[in-house]
Design a protein around this motif. Structure first.
Motif, PDB file in Angstrom:
ATOM      1  N   GLN A   1      -1.612   5.336 -11.221  1.00  0.00           N
ATOM      2  CA  GLN A   1      -2.212   4.566 -10.162  1.00  0.00           C
ATOM      3  C   GLN A   1      -1.984   3.116 -10.454  1.00  0.00           C
ATOM      4  O   GLN A   1      -2.470   2.754 -11.646  1.00  0.00           O
ATOM      5  N   LEU A   2      -1.466   2.179  -9.771  1.00  0.00           N
ATOM      6  CA  LEU A   2      -1.139   0.897  -9.793  1.00  0.00           C
ATOM      7  C   LEU A   2      -2.165   0.125  -9.494  1.00  0.00           C
ATOM      8  O   LEU A   2      -3.111   0.523  -8.584  1.00  0.00           O
TER       9      LEU A   2
ATOM     10  N   ARG B   1       1.835   6.624  -6.980  1.00  0.00           N
ATOM     11  CA  ARG B   1       1.007   7.685  -7.351  1.00  0.00           C
ATOM     12  C   ARG B   1       1.075   9.231  -6.913  1.00  0.00           C
ATOM     13  O   ARG B   1       1.057  10.010  -7.824  1.00  0.00           O
TER      14      ARG B   1
ATOM     15  N   ARG C   1       2.188   1.532  -3.579  1.00  0.00           N
ATOM     16  CA  ARG C   1       1.195   2.131  -4.544  1.00  0.00           C
ATOM     17  C   ARG C   1       1.138   3.698  -4.244  1.00  0.00           C
ATOM     18  O   ARG C   1       0.819   4.365  -5.127  1.00  0.00           O
TER      19      ARG C   1
ATOM     20  N   ARG D   1       0.788  -1.270   0.045  1.00  0.00           N
ATOM     21  CA  ARG D   1      -0.154   0.046   0.005  1.00  0.00           C
ATOM     22  C   ARG D   1       0.964   1.369   0.042  1.00  0.00           C
ATOM     23  O   ARG D   1       0.473   2.307  -0.680  1.00  0.00           O
TER      24      ARG D   1
END
Length: 182
Positions: free
Chosen positions: A116-117, A110, A106, A103
């Motif tokens: 945005q993965l 971003r 990511r 998380r």
């Protein structure tokens, strides 16, 4: 300024748990309480324990010891004109890799490069190398692309030997495509 505790600096911004040593060489400075008319500097921050720092920030966890080198920093009239440097997690033995929460990775991707993965990353990702070279001009962040292959620096190398690569989610299309947000 040499050998200042990063924890003391971060405390002024309300961040607890920082470790590391900061050094700053100032070439020119015109700073008042209200503004930075000019600052030309270089410096480094070494031995930053990322696990302790990420605990203090509270946006996800990562392990390793970070080294940041600022080769050039120029601020004029409260405007970041330029900054260049290197950010690297000190290499670790391959048998004991560092890790980053999926998380957090990511979120970093971003925020840093506006991509945005999809939600396919595992909860925790082991890595043995992490770093980048950066340049900022007129407050615009740019990843620097090496002109020669031998100058290429690995941004992220993922150790897949401890990941279940047969998970069904990896065989399906991602739920959301990778998108660049400008």
């Amino acid at each position: 300024v040499a050998d200042v505790s990063l924890a003391d600096i971060l405390t002024t911004w309300g961040i607890d748990g920082g470790s590391g040593i900061v050094s700053l060489q100032v070439g020119a400075a015109d700073i008042s309480r209200d503004s930075i008319r000019q600052l030309i500097a270089s410096g480094a921050c070494i031995d930053v324990n990322l696990e302790t720092l990420s605990d203090g920030i509270g946006r996800g966890k990562v392990s390793g010891n970070l080294r940041i080198t600022i080769e050039d920093l120029t601020i004029v009239d409260d405007h970041l004109v330029s900054m260049s440097g290197k950010l690297a997690v000190v290499d670790v033995p391959a048998d004991k890799p560092n890790w980053i929460e999926g998380r957090l990775l990511r979120e970093l991707v971003r925020e840093a490069i506006k991509i945005q993965l999809p939600p396919i990353l595992p909860t925790r990702i082991d890595y043995t190398r992490l770093g980048l070279r950066f340049e900022i001009h007129d407050e615009a962040f740019q990843f620097r692309e090496p002109s020669m292959r031998d100058r290429l620096h690995v941004l992220l190398s993922i150790d897949t030997s401890k990941m279940d690569m047969t998970r069904r989610i990896l065989k399906q299309k991602p739920q959301a495509p990778v998108r660049r947000h400008d």
